[in-house]
Scaffold this motif. Sequence first.
Motif, PDB file in Angstrom:
ATOM      1  N   ARG A 114      63.481  58.304  25.909  1.00 49.38           N
ATOM      2  CA  ARG A 114      62.575  57.669  26.873  1.00 49.38           C
ATOM      3  C   ARG A 114      61.385  58.579  27.173  1.00 49.38           C
ATOM      4  O   ARG A 114      61.555  59.760  27.494  1.00 49.38           O
ATOM      5  N   TYR A 115      60.177  58.006  27.085  1.00 47.92           N
ATOM      6  CA  TYR A 115      58.955  58.730  27.422  1.00 47.92           C
ATOM      7  C   TYR A 115      58.109  57.878  28.356  1.00 47.92           C
ATOM      8  O   TYR A 115      58.248  56.650  28.414  1.00 47.92           O
ATOM      9  N   ARG A 116      57.209  58.558  29.078  1.00 49.16           N
ATOM     10  CA  ARG A 116      56.319  57.854  30.010  1.00 49.16           C
ATOM     11  C   ARG A 116      54.861  58.200  29.694  1.00 49.16           C
ATOM     12  O   ARG A 116      54.496  59.365  29.514  1.00 49.16           O
ATOM     13  N   ILE A 117      54.025  57.165  29.666  1.00 48.73           N
ATOM     14  CA  ILE A 117      52.589  57.325  29.494  1.00 48.73           C
ATOM     15  C   ILE A 117      51.889  56.730  30.711  1.00 48.73           C
ATOM     16  O   ILE A 117      52.311  55.687  31.226  1.00 48.73           O
ATOM     17  N   THR A 118      50.863  57.401  31.199  1.00 50.95           N
ATOM     18  CA  THR A 118      50.057  56.891  32.308  1.00 50.95           C
ATOM     19  C   THR A 118      48.624  56.696  31.848  1.00 50.95           C
ATOM     20  O   THR A 118      48.169  57.304  30.879  1.00 50.95           O
ATOM     21  N   SER A 119      47.915  55.832  32.565  1.00 51.03           N
ATOM     22  CA  SER A 119      46.480  55.656  32.337  1.00 51.03           C
ATOM     23  C   SER A 119      45.793  55.530  33.679  1.00 51.03           C
ATOM     24  O   SER A 119      46.301  54.833  34.580  1.00 51.03           O
ATOM     25  N   CYS A 120      44.653  56.200  33.811  1.00 49.88           N
ATOM     26  CA  CYS A 120      43.953  56.191  35.100  1.00 49.88           C
ATOM     27  C   CYS A 120      42.446  56.306  34.877  1.00 49.88           C
ATOM     28  O   CYS A 120      41.965  57.292  34.310  1.00 49.88           O
TER      29      CYS A 120
END
Length: 366
Positions: free
Chosen positions: A59-65
């Motif tokens: 499991r990995y997490r990517i964010t965008s802002c």
Amino acid sequence: MKGIKKGVKAALCVLLALVIALGGYLAYVLAAYYRVEDSQECEILFNASVSAMPETGKRYRITSCNIGFGAYSADYSFFMDGGKESRARSADAVVSNTTGSLEAVGSCRPDIALFQEVDVDGTRSHHVDQLSVIASYVSASMFPAYNAVFAQNYDSPYLFYPFTEPHGANRSGIATFTGFRIDSAVRRQLPIETGLMKLVDLDRCYCVSRIPVEGGKELVLYNLHLSAYTSDGAVAIRQLELLLGDMKSEYEAGNYCVAGGDFNKDLPGNSGDLFGVPANESDAWAQPIPDGTIPEGLRLVVPLHEDAPVASCRTASEPYDIATSFRITVDGFVVSDNVTVLDSNVIDTQFQYSDHNPVYMDFLLD
């Protein structure tokens, strides 16, 4: 009679001077305009040697802002959206708002963090280098060792408008940070409007970063910021088609594809209904992605909690007011079919630091 003639002559001289000044300014803008070349290699920035690679089944997490060049506190309105202001209120405000967005992103503990509207030298952002602000925060609070990529979106000539506080000249782009090793990165130029409208639409791109995956494949990562201020909706569709065609080719070659960023499209397709304030004429840019645009092998991921939906973007025509401000989700992700999405949502900052809320997605590489 002589006095009248002198007055007319003086008025004509002033008018002539204004015409000459306007002509000179237009000549300057046209001469200064340029597009950043396509397929330009991007430098891999890092603070230490990075060898970590993603694995399948983990499991990995990517964010965008979209950090909005550090200007958009909740009480800020922007002239190009029908509001009043054209610059951040101060350099301190830029740093404070940028840091607030970073803390919201950091609270998610991402493995990959994408940022848009990052100024490296701008009149509107009081010449604060936001890329350096992000890098300092990332190294201290997110990734002890990281690779990063910056792709310049545009380098606009000086805009003498609004006249009381001109928007100025601004160099801005998109930035990718991760604790994984990035082997290479390239800036892909997007189609934009032609003629004089290109001076409003500015340059646009997406950035492709290639991350090696345990087992020999690659995670091909796309950071994007598509056009908003366009009079021709077909341009935005051509931008999407270029991006999606690139992703499909990589997927067919056996790689994993993840794209994230500001699509400047109504991703749910019914944001006005979802968030309780209908769009008005000034929100005409907020169009859904037409059916059939996303090809087989790829799928759109809209960050949305079904029971308590929160928008990723607000109109900047007025200071934020939950009762009257149009809200929409334009920030999201596209993934290839060999990527399993586990969760995706919006981080609710109540638009304290930007006109965008950060979004995240949890995923597995199959």
